[in-house]
Scaffold this motif. Structure first.
Motif, PDB file in Angstrom:
ATOM      1  N   SER A 185       0.721  -1.221   0.043  1.00  0.00           N
ATOM      2  CA  SER A 185       0.008   0.146  -0.044  1.00  0.00           C
ATOM      3  C   SER A 185       0.797   1.201  -0.110  1.00  0.00           C
ATOM      4  O   SER A 185       0.327   2.318  -0.309  1.00  0.00           O
ATOM      5  N   GLY A 186       2.173   1.071   0.364  1.00  0.00           N
ATOM      6  CA  GLY A 186       3.113   2.295   0.381  1.00  0.00           C
ATOM      7  C   GLY A 186       3.200   2.952   1.754  1.00  0.00           C
ATOM      8  O   GLY A 186       3.998   3.667   2.103  1.00  0.00           O
ATOM      9  N   THR A 187       2.223   2.442   2.816  1.00  0.00           N
ATOM     10  CA  THR A 187       2.262   3.306   4.006  1.00  0.00           C
ATOM     11  C   THR A 187       3.374   2.649   4.979  1.00  0.00           C
ATOM     12  O   THR A 187       3.720   1.594   4.960  1.00  0.00           O
ATOM     13  N   LEU A 188       3.852   3.504   5.532  1.00  0.00           N
ATOM     14  CA  LEU A 188       5.221   2.985   6.541  1.00  0.00           C
ATOM     15  C   LEU A 188       4.620   2.884   7.974  1.00  0.00           C
ATOM     16  O   LEU A 188       5.576   2.725   8.805  1.00  0.00           O
ATOM     17  N   LYS A 189       3.499   3.239   8.098  1.00  0.00           N
ATOM     18  CA  LYS A 189       3.036   3.145   9.649  1.00  0.00           C
ATOM     19  C   LYS A 189       2.559   1.460  10.297  1.00  0.00           C
ATOM     20  O   LYS A 189       2.126   0.920   9.305  1.00  0.00           O
ATOM     21  N   PRO A 190       3.519   1.136  11.138  1.00  0.00           N
ATOM     22  CA  PRO A 190       3.389  -0.235  11.516  1.00  0.00           C
ATOM     23  C   PRO A 190       1.795  -0.508  11.960  1.00  0.00           C
ATOM     24  O   PRO A 190       1.339   0.287  12.817  1.00  0.00           O
ATOM     25  N   SER A 191       1.410  -1.604  11.978  1.00  0.00           N
ATOM     26  CA  SER A 191       0.051  -2.051  12.278  1.00  0.00           C
ATOM     27  C   SER A 191       0.092  -2.508  13.660  1.00  0.00           C
ATOM     28  O   SER A 191       1.349  -2.981  14.191  1.00  0.00           O
ATOM     29  N   SER A 192      -0.876  -2.675  14.427  1.00  0.00           N
ATOM     30  CA  SER A 192      -0.862  -3.476  15.758  1.00  0.00           C
ATOM     31  C   SER A 192      -0.365  -4.763  15.366  1.00  0.00           C
ATOM     32  O   SER A 192       0.406  -5.257  16.531  1.00  0.00           O
ATOM     33  N   ALA A 193      -0.804  -5.488  14.415  1.00  0.00           N
ATOM     34  CA  ALA A 193      -0.234  -6.917  14.079  1.00  0.00           C
ATOM     35  C   ALA A 193       1.320  -7.260  14.135  1.00  0.00           C
ATOM     36  O   ALA A 193       2.013  -7.600  14.391  1.00  0.00           O
ATOM     37  N   ASP A 194       1.900  -5.907  13.127  1.00  0.00           N
ATOM     38  CA  ASP A 194       3.408  -5.832  13.111  1.00  0.00           C
ATOM     39  C   ASP A 194       3.923  -5.821  14.587  1.00  0.00           C
ATOM     40  O   ASP A 194       4.961  -6.198  14.712  1.00  0.00           O
ATOM     41  N   LYS A 195       3.598  -4.901  15.267  1.00  0.00           N
ATOM     42  CA  LYS A 195       4.090  -4.637  16.559  1.00  0.00           C
ATOM     43  C   LYS A 195       4.084  -5.971  17.549  1.00  0.00           C
ATOM     44  O   LYS A 195       5.126  -6.405  18.187  1.00  0.00           O
ATOM     45  N   GLN A 196       2.825  -6.861  17.441  1.00  0.00           N
ATOM     46  CA  GLN A 196       2.686  -7.729  18.210  1.00  0.00           C
ATOM     47  C   GLN A 196       3.611  -9.098  17.690  1.00  0.00           C
ATOM     48  O   GLN A 196       4.162  -9.665  18.464  1.00  0.00           O
ATOM     49  N   LEU A 197       3.751  -9.276  16.343  1.00  0.00           N
ATOM     50  CA  LEU A 197       4.661  -9.954  15.832  1.00  0.00           C
ATOM     51  C   LEU A 197       6.048  -9.804  16.112  1.00  0.00           C
ATOM     52  O   LEU A 197       6.759 -10.795  16.651  1.00  0.00           O
ATOM     53  N   THR A 198       6.470  -8.573  16.034  1.00  0.00           N
ATOM     54  CA  THR A 198       7.966  -8.279  16.457  1.00  0.00           C
ATOM     55  C   THR A 198       8.108  -8.527  17.958  1.00  0.00           C
ATOM     56  O   THR A 198       9.190  -9.254  18.280  1.00  0.00           O
ATOM     57  N   GLN A 199       7.173  -8.259  18.856  1.00  0.00           N
ATOM     58  CA  GLN A 199       7.439  -8.645  20.272  1.00  0.00           C
ATOM     59  C   GLN A 199       7.412 -10.003  20.598  1.00  0.00           C
ATOM     60  O   GLN A 199       8.213 -10.563  21.329  1.00  0.00           O
ATOM     61  N   LYS A 200       6.459 -10.797  19.901  1.00  0.00           N
ATOM     62  CA  LYS A 200       6.554 -12.496  19.898  1.00  0.00           C
ATOM     63  C   LYS A 200       7.775 -13.092  19.525  1.00  0.00           C
ATOM     64  O   LYS A 200       8.263 -14.030  20.151  1.00  0.00           O
ATOM     65  N   LEU A 201       8.204 -12.500  18.304  1.00  0.00           N
ATOM     66  CA  LEU A 201       9.665 -13.103  18.086  1.00  0.00           C
ATOM     67  C   LEU A 201      10.756 -12.696  18.821  1.00  0.00           C
ATOM     68  O   LEU A 201      11.728 -13.445  19.013  1.00  0.00           O
ATOM     69  N   LYS A 202      10.730 -11.297  19.364  1.00  0.00           N
ATOM     70  CA  LYS A 202      11.794 -10.902  20.276  1.00  0.00           C
ATOM     71  C   LYS A 202      11.819 -11.868  21.493  1.00  0.00           C
ATOM     72  O   LYS A 202      12.887 -12.182  22.027  1.00  0.00           O
ATOM     73  N   GLN A 203      10.534 -12.052  21.982  1.00  0.00           N
ATOM     74  CA  GLN A 203      10.465 -13.056  23.411  1.00  0.00           C
ATOM     75  C   GLN A 203      11.284 -14.324  22.969  1.00  0.00           C
ATOM     76  O   GLN A 203      11.677 -14.768  23.888  1.00  0.00           O
ATOM     77  N   ALA A 204      10.629 -14.946  21.814  1.00  0.00           N
ATOM     78  CA  ALA A 204      11.139 -16.279  21.578  1.00  0.00           C
ATOM     79  C   ALA A 204      12.748 -16.351  21.231  1.00  0.00           C
ATOM     80  O   ALA A 204      13.255 -17.224  21.760  1.00  0.00           O
ATOM     81  N   ALA A 205      13.041 -15.114  20.670  1.00  0.00           N
ATOM     82  CA  ALA A 205      14.633 -15.086  20.592  1.00  0.00           C
ATOM     83  C   ALA A 205      15.326 -15.102  21.511  1.00  0.00           C
ATOM     84  O   ALA A 205      16.539 -15.352  21.973  1.00  0.00           O
ATOM     85  N   ASP A 206      14.827 -14.287  22.726  1.00  0.00           N
ATOM     86  CA  ASP A 206      15.389 -14.078  24.094  1.00  0.00           C
ATOM     87  C   ASP A 206      15.641 -15.467  24.828  1.00  0.00           C
ATOM     88  O   ASP A 206      17.034 -15.360  25.334  1.00  0.00           O
TER      89      ASP A 206
END
Length: 232
Positions: A185-206
């Protein structure tokens, strides 16, 4: 009597207006985008020169070669004066350019900034009409061990298997991860799903003592870095 249909062929132009000769005499860098496309198509229609036709085609793509590269052969053939052969020539030339940029990007072997990630993945993700999620696996010197597509979805989103990411992390012996996906779409605004996935992967990687160093949203001409924006 000269045939008016051929009068717009490049070979019949004055020397100053011939892009082929201009390229040979002055070098390729001095030619405009329209002149380069005119060389590809060779001639225009009875109503306009090849350069004028090329300018009109470019204008339809906001004078942006990346946008032009998204047009299909059928879409290019909608322009009067562009038949299948000319449309194929334009499409092939733009695809060569895209692949060349992709090959140049593979030279990047060490990530030192979010811009390096953008330069590495934009040729892959920037022009896609659908969303894809990619992972870059890094060693402790931030050198790229491997990069891969984790998922491919529709324009509205894509799913990522966190367990698969961790499995691949262990197999690659990575200590750092960079996440990336495109927004067609061209938008650079992260969605709530983008933020949730980032935190989920971050926690698993930790758990594996692996760092998620960044997550980039990539569009055709720009990017957003979670690390740069403080989202991590």
């Amino acid at each position: 009597m000269q045939n008016t249909q051929t009068s717009f062929s490049i070979k019949n132009w004055s020397d100053d207006d011939k892009p082929r000769e201009k390229l040979l005499q002055k070098g390729r860098s001095v030619l405009s985008d329209a002149e380069l496309i005119a060389i590809l198509i060779g001639s225009g229609s009875r109503a306009e020169s090849a350069v004028d036709l090329s300018k009109r085609i470019l204008a339809s793509a906001n004078n942006n070669l990346n946008e032009l590269g998204k047009l299909s052969v059928k879409q290019l053939m909608q322009f009067k004066g562009i038949g299948e052969a000319k449309a194929v020539s334009i499409a092939a030339a733009l695809e060569i350019g895209r692949r060349r940029r992709g090959e140049e990007a593979t030279i990047i072997s060490k990530i030192t900034s979010s811009k390096d990630v953008f330069e590495l993945l934009q040729p892959i993700l920037g022009e896609l009409p659908h969303e894809e999620f990619w992972i870059i696996y890094l060693n402790n010197a931030n050198k790229v061990l491997f990069k891969e597509q984790l998922s491919k979805g529709g324009i509205t989103g894509t799913l990522v298997d966190v367990r698969l990411v961790m499995k691949n992390t262990l197999e690659q012996g990575a200590v750092g991860l960079i996440l990336a996906h495109n927004h067609p779409s061209g938008t650079l605004k992260p969605s709530s799903a983008d933020k949730q996935l980032t935190q989920k992967l971050k926690q698993a990687a930790d758990v594996l003592d692996v760092k998620v160093l960044d997550h980039l949203i990539i569009t055709q001409n720009a990017y957003l870095s979670f690390a740069d924006e403080g989202y991590l």
